[in-house]
Design an enzyme around this catalytic site. Structure first.
Site, PDB file in Angstrom:
ATOM      1  N   GLU A   1     -33.391  18.809 -88.093  1.00 17.61           N
ATOM      2  CA  GLU A   1     -33.150  18.541 -89.476  1.00 17.61           C
ATOM      3  C   GLU A   1     -32.011  17.455 -89.555  1.00 17.61           C
ATOM      4  OE1 GLU A   1     -31.614  22.252 -91.243  1.00 17.61           O
ATOM      5  OE2 GLU A   1     -33.526  23.342 -90.345  1.00 17.61           O
TER       6      GLU A   1
ATOM      7  N   LYS B   1     -28.540  16.166 -90.637  1.00 18.15           N
ATOM      8  CA  LYS B   1     -27.289  16.918 -90.760  1.00 18.15           C
ATOM      9  C   LYS B   1     -26.680  15.955 -92.089  1.00 18.15           C
ATOM     10  CE  LYS B   1     -22.857  18.315 -88.566  1.00 18.15           C
ATOM     11  NZ  LYS B   1     -21.989  18.001 -90.007  1.00 18.15           N
TER      12      LYS B   1
ATOM     13  N   ARG C   1     -17.399  26.898 -98.584  1.00 18.55           N
ATOM     14  CA  ARG C   1     -17.525  27.071 -96.725  1.00 18.55           C
ATOM     15  C   ARG C   1     -16.430  28.001 -96.774  1.00 18.55           C
ATOM     16  NH1 ARG C   1     -18.567  22.987 -92.467  1.00 18.55           N
ATOM     17  NH2 ARG C   1     -17.409  23.822 -90.659  1.00 18.55           N
TER      18      ARG C   1
ATOM     19  N   GLU D   1     -26.312  22.471 -98.273  1.00 17.21           N
ATOM     20  CA  GLU D   1     -25.467  21.515 -98.307  1.00 17.21           C
ATOM     21  C   GLU D   1     -25.483  20.553 -99.509  1.00 17.21           C
ATOM     22  OE1 GLU D   1     -23.205  21.121 -95.658  1.00 17.21           O
ATOM     23  OE2 GLU D   1     -22.671  19.076 -95.838  1.00 17.21           O
TER      24      GLU D   1
HETATM   25  P1  AMP Z   1     -19.289  20.487 -88.686  1.00 20.31           P
HETATM   26  O1  AMP Z   1     -18.720  20.658 -90.200  1.00 20.31           O
HETATM   27  O2  AMP Z   1     -19.053  19.256 -88.073  1.00 20.31           O
HETATM   28  O3  AMP Z   1     -19.124  21.566 -88.051  1.00 20.31           O
HETATM   29  O4  AMP Z   1     -20.981  20.621 -88.995  1.00 20.31           O
HETATM   30  C1  AMP Z   1     -21.638  21.514 -89.520  1.00 20.31           C
HETATM   31  C2  AMP Z   1     -21.910  21.546 -91.173  1.00 20.31           C
HETATM   32  O5  AMP Z   1     -22.886  20.652 -91.191  1.00 20.31           O
HETATM   33  C3  AMP Z   1     -22.307  22.919 -91.723  1.00 20.31           C
HETATM   34  O6  AMP Z   1     -21.380  23.688 -91.934  1.00 20.31           O
HETATM   35  C4  AMP Z   1     -23.078  22.356 -92.786  1.00 20.31           C
HETATM   36  O7  AMP Z   1     -22.036  22.161 -93.916  1.00 20.31           O
HETATM   37  C5  AMP Z   1     -23.369  20.882 -92.343  1.00 20.31           C
HETATM   38  N1  AMP Z   1     -24.946  20.625 -92.592  1.00 20.31           N
HETATM   39  C6  AMP Z   1     -25.424  19.557 -92.933  1.00 20.31           C
HETATM   40  N2  AMP Z   1     -26.928  19.534 -93.066  1.00 20.31           N
HETATM   41  C7  AMP Z   1     -27.134  20.685 -92.399  1.00 20.31           C
HETATM   42  C8  AMP Z   1     -28.502  21.226 -91.800  1.00 20.31           C
HETATM   43  N3  AMP Z   1     -29.455  20.845 -92.078  1.00 20.31           N
HETATM   44  N4  AMP Z   1     -28.165  22.621 -91.289  1.00 20.31           N
HETATM   45  C9  AMP Z   1     -26.781  23.102 -91.137  1.00 20.31           C
HETATM   46  N5  AMP Z   1     -25.860  22.445 -91.545  1.00 20.31           N
HETATM   47  C10 AMP Z   1     -25.991  21.548 -92.106  1.00 20.31           C
END
Ligand code: AMP
Length: 569
Positions: free
Chosen positions: A254, A256, A276, A306
């Site tokens: 997917e 991000k 969050r 998101e």
């Molecule tokens: P990070 O903030 O770098 O730890 O990355 C994880 C975060 O990416 C998650 O907590 C979500 O807020 C965000 N995110 C964005 N798109 C997705 C997706 N398709 N699936 C899961 N998380 C996502």
């Protein structure tokens, strides 16, 4: 009835206990000893919280209020209290010393308390509740009076623990891990069962009571509840697409999205949006709540997604724009017009009365698609199942071109694991050049910045001990406006102030960029950041997101192996 005196004595013993196993058994003994009604309170208190983690309530006592209450209870002046803080470096010890110094002639409640009945933990909790409820005009005075009442009902030693609890920082070394193990030990429930129940309910007090009343089966029965947020599932970094595929095999890919995480609870017509950090931020995001009401065709559901702010060309706007929308209390409608949001929903944990967290992702996904219709400002974006590294690379490039952060590589057979940063969700983004670190201290500035906190001490997390380890300071990358906002935010989080140095309750997360990670003996983590600068204040992130010491070690190692520095690669 457990008196606060007994609780303080237990804290004193626990504080002096060296090993975590012994500490766990001390906490277990305490939990077994208290009455059923007191068990949730004591469970929260012993880990330094007053309200459960799912609740957005907080005591709301900052250094100013606490110092004023201590001054009044002890007969000392506020500057005497500040002097004691400078000497001891700890609010608890300051309280003990202040009360011990109380002038003998001063007739306060506690002078004749030797004979009087002790104040119970329940009464202390009720006072904290009253303090937390007071708001608006006159609330400062009312909070001080309530604290004063508590302090006057206690011996100096108890006052130490009360003062620390008032700022929700008990400092006896007991965190979630120890309480989890103690509940397991006290009421003979497997640790994993306690852990899972906590991740689902976010309420250690409830888990403890359930364990005591109904044993393992009852704890297993604790499940998702609508309108009570569960911990978010988190992602690990995938060093490369190939390594991710080697681990997962056929994976669900997917985009991000570059936005802010939202957990959505739909309960009939009622829609609640949690950040969050599990705060209820529904009132700041009316258009998202409205879209959920209109396009999610289910009586009840818990969804994960998101929220993103897009510009007129369909590209994500700066993260700061998005942050203006989160937790906003005033001018919600006008800011919504300036920065409209949309939501990408990527998971479902509950549908029409049924919990889905143990259902594999593929199945959850098809349930998600069956109940969410794509509409204005809401969509379930594309998911591709493949093990073809080239195809995945193509999706990755598209995501980056569209201005998003990269891709998620998920195990299609995986359950939804609340609070876990495991291998079932991997994130691939361009070589990491920022770190999410928690602010644990600050210094008042000088010159033009005299009234601002100008330099911030940062820390990473050590999961083994639960402690935050300093990794350096950041003093650049701030606008004046940001400094003034941050100073206001941090004023409420002051734990101890000594000269220009301030110790802060770890709560706020800074995303910082840097040139290089260096080994250092100056900081307890053993590392320091070269040329750190603030990129964003991550209001949307919580303490679970703080980078671990292991991650720093790994980055340091990679940096050396590659002979490059991560910020320029
Ligand atoms: P990070 O903030 O770098 O730890 O990355 C994880 C975060 O990416 C998650 O907590 C979500 O807020 C965000 N995110 C964005 N798109 C997705 C997706 N398709 N699936 C899961 N998380 C996502």
């Amino acid at each position: 009835m457990t008196s606060f005196r007994e609780f303080s004595q237990a804290c004193k013993i626990i504080e002096a206990t060296p090993g975590s196993l012994e500490m766990t058994s001390q906490v277990a003994e305490l939990l077994k000893r208290v009455s059923p009604e007191e068990l949730p309170i004591v469970t929260h208190f012993v880990m330094g919280e007053v309200f459960p983690a799912w609740s957005s309530r907080e005591v709301g006592v900052g250094a100013g209020i606490l110092y004023a209450a201590l001054a009044r209870s002890s007969g000392l002046s506020v500057s005497d209290i500040e002097g004691l803080i400078r000497d001891t470096g700890d609010i608890g010890e300051t309280a003990v010393k202040a009360l011990a110094k109380k002038s003998k002639g001063q007739a306060t409640f506690s002078s004749f308390l030797e004979e009087a009945p002790d104040i119970s933990v329940h009464e202390v909790f009720e006072r904290f509740q009253a303090i937390s409820r007071s708001s608006g005009k006159g609330s400062q005075t009312s909070k001080i009076k309530n604290l004063q009442y508590l302090f006057n009902c206690a011996t100096p030693e108890e006052v130490g623990y009360m003062a620390r609890l008032a700022v929700e920082d008990l400092r006896i070394g007991v965190g979630e891990g120890i309480v989890r193990d103690a509940i397991a030990l006290a009421f003979t429930v497997p640790v994993a069962t306690v852990e899972r129940a906590f991740m689902l309910t976010n309420d250690m007090g409830l888990v403890a009571s359930t364990a005591r009343e109904g044993g393992p089966e009852a704890v297993e029965g604790l499940g998702l509840q609508l309108n009570r947020p569960i911990r978010m599932m988190l992602a690990q970094i995938a060093p490369t697409i190939e390594s991710a595929i080697a681990g997962i095999g056929e994976a669900a890919i997917e985009w991000k999205f570059d936005g802010a995480r939202l957990q959505i609870h739909k309960d009939g017509d009622r829609v609640t949006l949690y950040s969050r950090k599990l705060e209820d931020i529904s009132s700041s995001l009316p258009e998202i709540a409205a879209s959920i009401g209109k396009y999610v065709h289910a009586d009840s559901a818990i969804l994960d997604g998101e929220a993103v702010a897009m510009d007129e060309n369909g590209r994500p706007r700066a993260f700061q724009d998005l942050l203006r929308r989160l937790r906003r209390k005033y001018d919600v409608d006008s800011t919504a017009k300036e920065v409209p949001l949309s939501i990408n929903i990527f998971d479902i944990m509950y549908l029409n009365g049924e919990g889905l967290i143990d259902v594999p992702l593929v199945k959850r996904r098809s349930l998600l698609e069956s109940c969410v219709e794509n509409g204005d400002s809401i969509q379930v974006d594309r998911q591709v199942i493949t093990s073809d590294a080239e195809e995945i690379n193509g999706i990755y490039t598209e995501a980056l071109r569209a201005g998003h952060e990269g891709i998620m590589i998920k195990n299609p057979q995986s359950p939804y694991s609340p609070g876990k940063r495991g291998k079932n969700w991997l994130k691939k983004k361009p070589v990491m050049e920022t770190l999410d670190l928690v602010v644990i201290g600050a210094e008042w500035g000088y010159g033009r910045r005299t009234n601002f906190m100008g330099s911030y001490a940062l820390a990473c997390h050590d999961p083994k001990t639960g402690r935050f380890l300093p990794v350096g300071k950041v003093a650049t990358g701030f606008s004046d406006e940001q400094l003034s906002e941050l100073t206001a935010t941090f004023t409420d989080l002051i734990v101890v102030q000594s000269g220009t140095k301030i110790e802060l309750k770890p709560q706020v997360i800074f995303e910082v960029a840097f040139e290089e990670i260096q080994r250092s003996t100056n900081y307890e983590s053993g590392y320091a950041l070269r040329f750190p600068r603030l990129v964003n204040v991550r209001d949307d992130k919580s303490l679970e997101d703080v980078e671990t010491i292991d991650r720093l070690e790994e980055m340091y190692r990679l940096q050396r192996e590659r002979g490059i520095n991560p910020s320029t690669s």
